[in-house]
Design a protein around this motif. Structure first.
Motif, PDB file in Angstrom:
ATOM      1  N   GLU A 134      10.106   6.673  -2.048  1.00  0.00           N
ATOM      2  CA  GLU A 134      11.627   7.648  -1.198  1.00  0.00           C
ATOM      3  C   GLU A 134      12.219   6.671  -0.337  1.00  0.00           C
ATOM      4  O   GLU A 134      11.806   6.176   1.139  1.00  0.00           O
ATOM      5  CB  GLU A 134      10.657   8.697  -0.051  1.00  0.00           C
TER       6      GLU A 134
ATOM      7  N   VAL B 239      10.428   0.980 -10.903  1.00  0.00           N
ATOM      8  CA  VAL B 239       9.594   1.460 -10.459  1.00  0.00           C
ATOM      9  C   VAL B 239      10.842   2.688 -10.204  1.00  0.00           C
ATOM     10  O   VAL B 239      11.907   2.228 -10.912  1.00  0.00           O
ATOM     11  CB  VAL B 239       9.551   1.716  -8.627  1.00  0.00           C
TER      12      VAL B 239
ATOM     13  N   THR C  13       9.925   4.299   2.124  1.00  0.00           N
ATOM     14  CA  THR C  13       8.490   4.236   1.959  1.00  0.00           C
ATOM     15  C   THR C  13       7.529   3.914   0.394  1.00  0.00           C
ATOM     16  O   THR C  13       8.169   4.845  -0.666  1.00  0.00           O
ATOM     17  CB  THR C  13       7.346   4.924   2.559  1.00  0.00           C
ATOM     18  N   LEU C  14       6.562   3.725   0.635  1.00  0.00           N
ATOM     19  CA  LEU C  14       6.371   3.835  -1.312  1.00  0.00           C
ATOM     20  C   LEU C  14       5.496   4.968  -1.079  1.00  0.00           C
ATOM     21  O   LEU C  14       5.161   5.803  -0.603  1.00  0.00           O
ATOM     22  CB  LEU C  14       5.113   2.764  -1.157  1.00  0.00           C
ATOM     23  N   LYS C  15       5.702   5.749  -1.864  1.00  0.00           N
ATOM     24  CA  LYS C  15       5.230   6.981  -2.191  1.00  0.00           C
ATOM     25  C   LYS C  15       3.796   7.121  -3.588  1.00  0.00           C
ATOM     26  O   LYS C  15       3.009   8.292  -2.783  1.00  0.00           O
ATOM     27  CB  LYS C  15       5.616   7.922  -2.938  1.00  0.00           C
ATOM     28  N   SER C  16       4.385   6.565  -4.673  1.00  0.00           N
ATOM     29  CA  SER C  16       3.176   6.515  -5.358  1.00  0.00           C
ATOM     30  C   SER C  16       3.286   4.936  -5.917  1.00  0.00           C
ATOM     31  O   SER C  16       3.886   4.396  -5.561  1.00  0.00           O
ATOM     32  CB  SER C  16       3.462   7.214  -5.970  1.00  0.00           C
ATOM     33  N   ILE C  17       2.719   4.458  -6.311  1.00  0.00           N
ATOM     34  CA  ILE C  17       2.366   3.411  -6.550  1.00  0.00           C
ATOM     35  C   ILE C  17       3.443   3.386  -7.590  1.00  0.00           C
ATOM     36  O   ILE C  17       4.286   1.457  -7.640  1.00  0.00           O
ATOM     37  CB  ILE C  17       1.098   3.374  -8.157  1.00  0.00           C
ATOM     38  N   ASN C  18       4.545   3.749  -8.292  1.00  0.00           N
ATOM     39  CA  ASN C  18       5.670   3.327  -8.927  1.00  0.00           C
ATOM     40  C   ASN C  18       6.305   4.197  -7.970  1.00  0.00           C
ATOM     41  O   ASN C  18       7.882   4.873  -9.351  1.00  0.00           O
ATOM     42  CB  ASN C  18       5.498   3.081  -9.993  1.00  0.00           C
ATOM     43  N   SER C  19       6.163   5.017  -6.945  1.00  0.00           N
ATOM     44  CA  SER C  19       8.195   5.596  -6.432  1.00  0.00           C
ATOM     45  C   SER C  19       8.155   5.646  -5.563  1.00  0.00           C
ATOM     46  O   SER C  19       7.105   5.083  -4.467  1.00  0.00           O
ATOM     47  CB  SER C  19       7.509   6.836  -7.154  1.00  0.00           C
TER      48      SER C  19
ATOM     49  N   GLU D 264       0.667  -1.222  -0.243  1.00  0.00           N
ATOM     50  CA  GLU D 264       0.207  -0.252  -0.630  1.00  0.00           C
ATOM     51  C   GLU D 264       0.281   1.140   0.397  1.00  0.00           C
ATOM     52  O   GLU D 264       1.539   0.972   0.544  1.00  0.00           O
ATOM     53  CB  GLU D 264      -0.930  -0.009   1.291  1.00  0.00           C
ATOM     54  N   ILE D 265      -0.130   2.321  -0.432  1.00  0.00           N
ATOM     55  CA  ILE D 265       1.051   4.014  -0.654  1.00  0.00           C
ATOM     56  C   ILE D 265       1.521   4.048   0.823  1.00  0.00           C
ATOM     57  O   ILE D 265       0.105   4.213   1.554  1.00  0.00           O
ATOM     58  CB  ILE D 265       0.323   4.512  -1.230  1.00  0.00           C
TER      59      ILE D 265
END
Lengths: 248, 68, 154
Positions: free
Chosen positions: C123, C92, C115-121, C55-56
């Motif tokens: 941080e 990603v 951490t997952l920032k958006s579906i494919n990026s 999950e984001i």
């Protein structure tokens, strides 16, 4: 099968036999260690990716391999000791555990010192590193358990049972890099295809593995003799040995 | 030879700290293992020798009592 | 073998067998938790075995190959971004602000934690390099792979 042998003579004979074998192991250890370490540190070429930091391989891999070999030896001895009630086998378990623990510690420490510059971290909780850490804990558990009992026959049995319980960790360590996503890379020389390491790097590595193996054998014999002396210190043969040493 | 000079060898291509740390700690661990094994052996011999000495003294004392 | 020995052998063997079975089942149950990282494809489409998608905002690790030509460095700071790919067409982007390990270069396998920032990026606060099990001298690597050694990124 050894029923006809007098039980006390058995211990004395094992002591003498171990003493006779020890120098041979030492003779094999020293030259292979010296040639292997000088070759590995100074003459083997640097790695195309990792430069000279890869030279840590010459202690990391032998220590890790022999830590597992030591454990396998202990497991076989523990099994024999428990099923056929061979006291000498249980002594071999107790003699080997500290050596295996030291090898495991070396493998973990050199791995950390290699991981920091190459991976970017001293430690990562991946399956390979974690299972190797568990091996160290199992070794320490066996040593602690053995020392916890003053009755050494009971202590030997308890340590042997714990050794057998810990055996399941061995395949986990070996296959962890195959079964799961890990930061640790796969096997270099213990895979079925050709080893993926250049020959001039492989030869010193094999020499170091050989010297770690023979040193393991030497130390097992040495500590096995200590165990024998400790347990049989009231027997006539130990007394005779001590008196002979005092006179000499 | 992979290095051109001795200082080059010590520098380990910039990884001197990690390489020598790994080799140093390993050597130290092995030395500790060896000395522990040797000391244990010596301790056992000393233990047995002391016990024999004690037994000899007790025996001598007993003999003296008999002679009185 | 006398009956007592036979009994001991049976007890010891079943003890080992039972424990291995218990351990095996535990490991099987924990399978995905033991995995150190997600591959880029797994972040986009879900875990291979279970189809579970992160999950984001979730903390996770991602492991993949740095796409050649995707490394963008900020000239004034340590900020860097690059794309990670795998062999299943997942891709990603990783954003990172810090010192990269020595082995970091284009085409290298790395594992980033963040951490997952958006579906494919992602941080990332930690970037680790993963290397393969091959060891060879630079000249051999040149010959075998036909690629320049020790390319330092611009």
């Amino acid at each position: 099968m050894l029923k006809w042998l007098h039980p006390y003579a058995k211990a004395e004979h094992s002591y003498a036999l171990a003493g006779k074998l020890m120098p041979w192991f030492l003779i094999l250890t020293i030259p292979s260690f010296l040639v292997g370490i000088v070759w590995g540190l100074a003459f083997a070429p640097a790695d195309y990716q990792q430069g000279d930091s890869f030279r840590i391989i010459y202690i990391h891999v032998p220590a890790a391999m022999m830590a597992m070999a030591a454990y396998s030896t202990m497991a076989i001895a523990a099994f024999v000791g428990l099923v056929w009630q061979v006291r000498l086998a249980e002594m071999a378990v107790a003699a080997t555990a500290p050596i295996g623990a030291v090898y495991t510690f070396i493998a973990l420490f050199t791995g950390a010192a290699w991981g920091k510059p190459m991976w970017g971290a001293w430690w990562v909780w991946d399956a390979r590193l974690t299972s190797e850490l568990i091996l160290l804990f199992v070794y320490m558990g066996i040593i602690a358990l053995y020392n916890a009992f003053s009755d050494k026959v009971l202590a030997g049995r308890a340590a042997s049972i714990l050794t057998l319980v810990g055996v399941i960790n061995l395949p986990i360590i070996h296959f962890s890099v195959v079964w799961w996503n890990t930061l640790h890379q796969g096997a270099t020389i213990t895979k079925f295809e050709q080893p993926s390491i250049a020959t001039e790097m492989l030869i010193p590595l094999l020499m170091m593995i050989f010297s770690f193996a023979t040193f393991l054998g030497f130390m097992i014999l040495y500590r096995f003799r200590n165990e024998l002396l400790q347990r049989e210190q009231h027997r006539a043969w130990v007394v005779k040995l001590v008196q002979a040493k005092q006179r000499g | 030879m992979a290095f051109t000079s001795f200082s080059d060898f010590l520098a380990m291509g910039g990884y001197s700290f990690y390489v020598w740390l790994a080799y140093g700690v390993s050597l130290l661990s092995v030395i500790t293992l060896i000395s522990h094994s040797v000391l244990t052996r010596k301790k056992i011999f000393k233990q047995v020798a002391q016990r024999l000495q004690r037994e000899k003294r007790i025996k001598a004392a007993n003999n003296r009592e008999h002679n009185l | 073998m006398n009956p007592r020995r036979k009994k001991r052998l049976l007890i010891t063997s079943s003890l080992i067998l039972g424990l291995s079975l218990a351990m095996g089942l535990t490991l099987f149950a924990l399978q995905q938790n033991i995995d150190l990282f997600y591959t880029p494809n797994e972040i986009l489409k879900g875990k291979n075995e279970t189809g579970v998608k992160p999950e984001i905002g979730q903390r996770l690790r991602v492991g993949g190959m740095v796409l050649t030509g995707s490394v963008k460095r900020d000239p004034d700071s340590l900020k860097v971004s690059f794309d990670l790919v795998d062999n299943k067409a997942g891709q990603v982007t990783v954003f990172f602000d810090g010192i990269l390990p020595d082995l970091f270069r284009e085409g290298q396998g790395i594992v980033a934690q963040g951490t997952l920032k958006s579906i494919n990026s992602i941080e990332a606060f930690e970037v680790l390099a993963k290397h393969d099990e091959e060891y060879m001298p630079p000249e051999v690597a040149d010959a075998v792979k036909g690629m320049p050694t020790l390319t330092t990124e611009p």
